[in-house]
Design a protein around this motif. Sequence first.
Motif, PDB file in Angstrom:
ATOM      1  N   ALA A 129       0.791  -1.433   0.086  1.00 24.12           N
ATOM      2  CA  ALA A 129       0.036  -0.079   0.009  1.00 24.12           C
ATOM      3  C   ALA A 129       0.765   1.147   0.125  1.00 24.12           C
ATOM      4  CB  ALA A 129      -0.991  -0.034   1.286  1.00 24.12           C
ATOM      5  N   VAL A 130       1.616   1.337  -1.026  1.00 19.62           N
ATOM      6  CA  VAL A 130       2.577   2.692  -1.093  1.00 19.62           C
ATOM      7  C   VAL A 130       2.381   3.051  -2.589  1.00 19.62           C
ATOM      8  CG1 VAL A 130       5.051   3.155  -1.238  1.00 19.62           C
ATOM      9  CG2 VAL A 130       4.304   1.410   0.493  1.00 19.62           C
ATOM     10  N   GLY A 131       2.312   4.352  -2.658  1.00 20.27           N
ATOM     11  CA  GLY A 131       2.267   5.229  -3.716  1.00 20.27           C
ATOM     12  C   GLY A 131       1.172   4.879  -4.776  1.00 20.27           C
ATOM     13  N   GLY A 132      -0.008   4.422  -4.200  1.00 23.01           N
ATOM     14  CA  GLY A 132      -0.880   3.754  -5.233  1.00 23.01           C
ATOM     15  C   GLY A 132      -0.829   2.573  -5.762  1.00 23.01           C
ATOM     16  N   LYS A 133       0.216   1.818  -5.593  1.00 12.61           N
ATOM     17  CA  LYS A 133       0.675   0.395  -6.078  1.00 12.61           C
ATOM     18  C   LYS A 133      -0.643  -0.715  -5.883  1.00 12.61           C
ATOM     19  CE  LYS A 133       5.509   0.677  -6.201  1.00 12.61           C
ATOM     20  NZ  LYS A 133       6.653   0.121  -5.710  1.00 12.61           N
ATOM     21  N   ALA A 134      -1.122  -0.762  -4.639  1.00  8.26           N
ATOM     22  CA  ALA A 134      -2.091  -1.563  -4.228  1.00  8.26           C
ATOM     23  C   ALA A 134      -3.422  -1.271  -5.039  1.00  8.26           C
ATOM     24  CB  ALA A 134      -2.336  -1.554  -2.656  1.00  8.26           C
ATOM     25  N   ASN A 135      -3.630   0.291  -5.142  1.00  9.71           N
ATOM     26  CA  ASN A 135      -5.098   0.349  -5.988  1.00  9.71           C
ATOM     27  C   ASN A 135      -4.888   0.068  -7.377  1.00  9.71           C
ATOM     28  OD1 ASN A 135      -6.189   1.415  -3.540  1.00  9.71           O
ATOM     29  ND2 ASN A 135      -5.481   3.509  -4.096  1.00  9.71           N
ATOM     30  N   ARG A 136      -3.428   0.325  -7.984  1.00 15.92           N
ATOM     31  CA  ARG A 136      -3.726  -0.261  -9.350  1.00 15.92           C
ATOM     32  C   ARG A 136      -3.710  -1.754  -9.596  1.00 15.92           C
ATOM     33  NH1 ARG A 136      -0.046   4.130  -9.396  1.00 15.92           N
ATOM     34  NH2 ARG A 136       1.666   2.792  -8.911  1.00 15.92           N
ATOM     35  N   ALA A 137      -3.228  -2.331  -8.529  1.00 15.65           N
ATOM     36  CA  ALA A 137      -3.238  -3.935  -8.348  1.00 15.65           C
ATOM     37  C   ALA A 137      -4.724  -4.521  -8.532  1.00 15.65           C
ATOM     38  CB  ALA A 137      -2.332  -4.413  -7.176  1.00 15.65           C
ATOM     39  N   ILE A 138      -5.245  -3.661  -7.435  1.00 17.01           N
ATOM     40  CA  ILE A 138      -6.779  -4.002  -7.385  1.00 17.01           C
ATOM     41  C   ILE A 138      -7.650  -3.838  -8.612  1.00 17.01           C
ATOM     42  CG2 ILE A 138      -9.040  -3.143  -6.209  1.00 17.01           C
ATOM     43  CD1 ILE A 138      -7.161  -2.547  -3.669  1.00 17.01           C
ATOM     44  N   THR A 139      -7.448  -2.628  -9.299  1.00 17.56           N
ATOM     45  CA  THR A 139      -8.326  -2.379 -10.503  1.00 17.56           C
ATOM     46  C   THR A 139      -7.936  -3.541 -11.573  1.00 17.56           C
ATOM     47  OG1 THR A 139      -6.523  -0.644 -11.226  1.00 17.56           O
ATOM     48  CG2 THR A 139      -8.576   0.227 -10.183  1.00 17.56           C
ATOM     49  N   ASP A 140      -6.401  -3.747 -11.512  1.00 18.54           N
ATOM     50  CA  ASP A 140      -6.040  -4.861 -12.654  1.00 18.54           C
ATOM     51  C   ASP A 140      -6.632  -6.308 -12.234  1.00 18.54           C
ATOM     52  OD1 ASP A 140      -4.305  -3.079 -13.746  1.00 18.54           O
ATOM     53  OD2 ASP A 140      -2.485  -4.025 -12.878  1.00 18.54           O
ATOM     54  N   LEU A 141      -6.817  -6.516 -11.106  1.00 22.26           N
ATOM     55  CA  LEU A 141      -7.329  -7.910 -10.491  1.00 22.26           C
ATOM     56  C   LEU A 141      -8.921  -7.904 -10.842  1.00 22.26           C
ATOM     57  CD1 LEU A 141      -6.811 -10.613  -9.221  1.00 22.26           C
ATOM     58  CD2 LEU A 141      -7.085  -9.410  -6.954  1.00 22.26           C
ATOM     59  N   LEU A 142      -9.585  -6.860 -10.493  1.00 22.60           N
ATOM     60  CA  LEU A 142     -11.080  -6.789 -10.823  1.00 22.60           C
ATOM     61  C   LEU A 142     -11.379  -6.798 -12.192  1.00 22.60           C
ATOM     62  CD1 LEU A 142     -10.943  -6.305  -7.621  1.00 22.60           C
ATOM     63  CD2 LEU A 142     -12.883  -4.628  -7.985  1.00 22.60           C
ATOM     64  N   ALA A 143     -10.676  -6.299 -12.927  1.00 22.73           N
ATOM     65  CA  ALA A 143     -10.820  -6.093 -14.388  1.00 22.73           C
ATOM     66  C   ALA A 143     -10.797  -7.483 -14.956  1.00 22.73           C
ATOM     67  CB  ALA A 143      -9.867  -5.076 -15.008  1.00 22.73           C
ATOM     68  N   LYS A 144      -9.829  -8.136 -14.648  1.00 22.21           N
ATOM     69  CA  LYS A 144      -9.548  -9.497 -14.932  1.00 22.21           C
ATOM     70  C   LYS A 144     -10.577 -10.584 -14.319  1.00 22.21           C
ATOM     71  CE  LYS A 144      -6.557 -13.293 -14.188  1.00 22.21           C
ATOM     72  NZ  LYS A 144      -5.164 -13.488 -13.496  1.00 22.21           N
ATOM     73  N   THR A 145     -10.980 -10.169 -13.347  1.00 25.48           N
ATOM     74  CA  THR A 145     -12.128 -11.194 -12.581  1.00 25.48           C
ATOM     75  C   THR A 145     -13.481 -10.973 -13.419  1.00 25.48           C
ATOM     76  OG1 THR A 145     -10.972 -10.994 -10.528  1.00 25.48           O
ATOM     77  CG2 THR A 145     -13.515 -11.657 -10.342  1.00 25.48           C
ATOM     78  N   PHE A 146     -13.843  -9.818 -13.815  1.00 24.98           N
ATOM     79  CA  PHE A 146     -15.029  -9.488 -14.080  1.00 24.98           C
ATOM     80  C   PHE A 146     -15.105  -9.385 -15.767  1.00 24.98           C
ATOM     81  CE2 PHE A 146     -15.629  -7.602 -10.083  1.00 24.98           C
ATOM     82  CZ  PHE A 146     -16.761  -8.381  -9.684  1.00 24.98           C
ATOM     83  N   GLY A 147     -13.886  -9.784 -16.268  1.00 22.24           N
ATOM     84  CA  GLY A 147     -13.776  -9.619 -17.868  1.00 22.24           C
ATOM     85  C   GLY A 147     -14.041  -8.240 -18.570  1.00 22.24           C
ATOM     86  N   VAL A 148     -13.663  -7.176 -17.714  1.00 24.46           N
ATOM     87  CA  VAL A 148     -13.802  -5.752 -18.327  1.00 24.46           C
ATOM     88  C   VAL A 148     -12.597  -5.220 -18.631  1.00 24.46           C
ATOM     89  CG1 VAL A 148     -16.050  -5.631 -17.307  1.00 24.46           C
ATOM     90  CG2 VAL A 148     -14.233  -4.826 -16.082  1.00 24.46           C
ATOM     91  N   PRO A 149     -12.514  -4.142 -19.443  1.00 22.92           N
ATOM     92  CA  PRO A 149     -11.270  -3.308 -19.504  1.00 22.92           C
ATOM     93  C   PRO A 149     -11.136  -2.812 -18.231  1.00 22.92           C
ATOM     94  CG  PRO A 149     -12.704  -2.848 -21.260  1.00 22.92           C
ATOM     95  CD  PRO A 149     -13.427  -3.545 -20.324  1.00 22.92           C
ATOM     96  N   ARG A 150      -9.442  -2.426 -18.188  1.00 22.65           N
ATOM     97  CA  ARG A 150      -9.026  -1.805 -16.800  1.00 22.65           C
ATOM     98  C   ARG A 150      -9.728  -0.446 -16.392  1.00 22.65           C
ATOM     99  NH1 ARG A 150      -4.972   1.321 -14.673  1.00 22.65           N
ATOM    100  NH2 ARG A 150      -4.097   0.581 -13.022  1.00 22.65           N
ATOM    101  N   ALA A 151      -9.933   0.507 -17.726  1.00 20.73           N
ATOM    102  CA  ALA A 151     -10.492   1.730 -17.887  1.00 20.73           C
ATOM    103  C   ALA A 151     -11.811   1.731 -17.178  1.00 20.73           C
ATOM    104  CB  ALA A 151     -10.427   2.266 -19.152  1.00 20.73           C
ATOM    105  N   ASP A 152     -12.631   0.147 -17.249  1.00 17.36           N
ATOM    106  CA  ASP A 152     -14.060   0.503 -16.698  1.00 17.36           C
ATOM    107  C   ASP A 152     -13.981   0.025 -15.077  1.00 17.36           C
ATOM    108  OD1 ASP A 152     -14.978   0.851 -19.263  1.00 17.36           O
ATOM    109  OD2 ASP A 152     -15.782  -1.139 -19.430  1.00 17.36           O
ATOM    110  N   VAL A 153     -12.987   0.057 -14.472  1.00 15.29           N
ATOM    111  CA  VAL A 153     -12.869  -0.274 -13.134  1.00 15.29           C
ATOM    112  C   VAL A 153     -12.272   1.151 -12.385  1.00 15.29           C
ATOM    113  CG1 VAL A 153     -11.940  -1.632 -11.182  1.00 15.29           C
ATOM    114  CG2 VAL A 153     -12.496  -2.609 -13.508  1.00 15.29           C
ATOM    115  N   GLU A 154     -12.957   1.734 -11.574  1.00 14.79           N
ATOM    116  CA  GLU A 154     -12.649   2.918 -10.665  1.00 14.79           C
ATOM    117  C   GLU A 154     -12.697   2.643  -9.371  1.00 14.79           C
ATOM    118  OE1 GLU A 154     -13.573   7.517 -10.782  1.00 14.79           O
ATOM    119  OE2 GLU A 154     -14.747   6.216 -11.852  1.00 14.79           O
ATOM    120  N   ILE A 155     -11.822   2.964  -8.564  1.00 14.29           N
ATOM    121  CA  ILE A 155     -11.875   3.224  -7.069  1.00 14.29           C
ATOM    122  C   ILE A 155     -12.560   4.444  -6.629  1.00 14.29           C
ATOM    123  CG2 ILE A 155     -10.757   3.393  -4.695  1.00 14.29           C
ATOM    124  CD1 ILE A 155      -8.883   1.416  -6.068  1.00 14.29           C
ATOM    125  N   ILE A 156     -13.887   4.307  -6.094  1.00 13.94           N
ATOM    126  CA  ILE A 156     -14.626   5.538  -5.955  1.00 13.94           C
ATOM    127  C   ILE A 156     -14.593   6.104  -4.483  1.00 13.94           C
ATOM    128  CG2 ILE A 156     -16.044   5.535  -7.890  1.00 13.94           C
ATOM    129  CD1 ILE A 156     -18.327   4.381  -6.079  1.00 13.94           C
TER     130      ILE A 156
END
Length: 105
Positions: free
Chosen positions: A49-76
């Motif tokens: 959880a440093v410099g947004g690395k974990a947040n980027r990893a979360i968006t990547d992992l969720l995009a893969k899990t749900f089968g959507v482009p990374r751009a469609d996943v946003e931490i709100i």
Amino acid sequence: MELYADAVAETPHGVTVTLDVTAGAKRSVFPAGYNEWRRSIKCQIAAPAVGGKANRAITDLLAKTFGVPRADVEIITGHTSSSKTVAIAGISRSHALTRLNASGT
């Protein structure tokens, strides 16, 4: 009742998913269980959880899990918290729950 139903909400553009994140885990796993008190899906991320690395990893992992482009996943909400709300565009709640239950633990 479906295991993750309380953590997934339908929105006009897709769904929101409530997460309970553990950063710096041995490996990245999603879903990694369910927190019934927080009504959130557990998510383990190997990235720190440093410099947004974990947040980027979360968006990547969720995009893969749900089968959507990374751009469609946003931490709100919860950018600096272990409790996060993530918006996923272009999928229905039923599709999200199907994907979660298929890859769930």
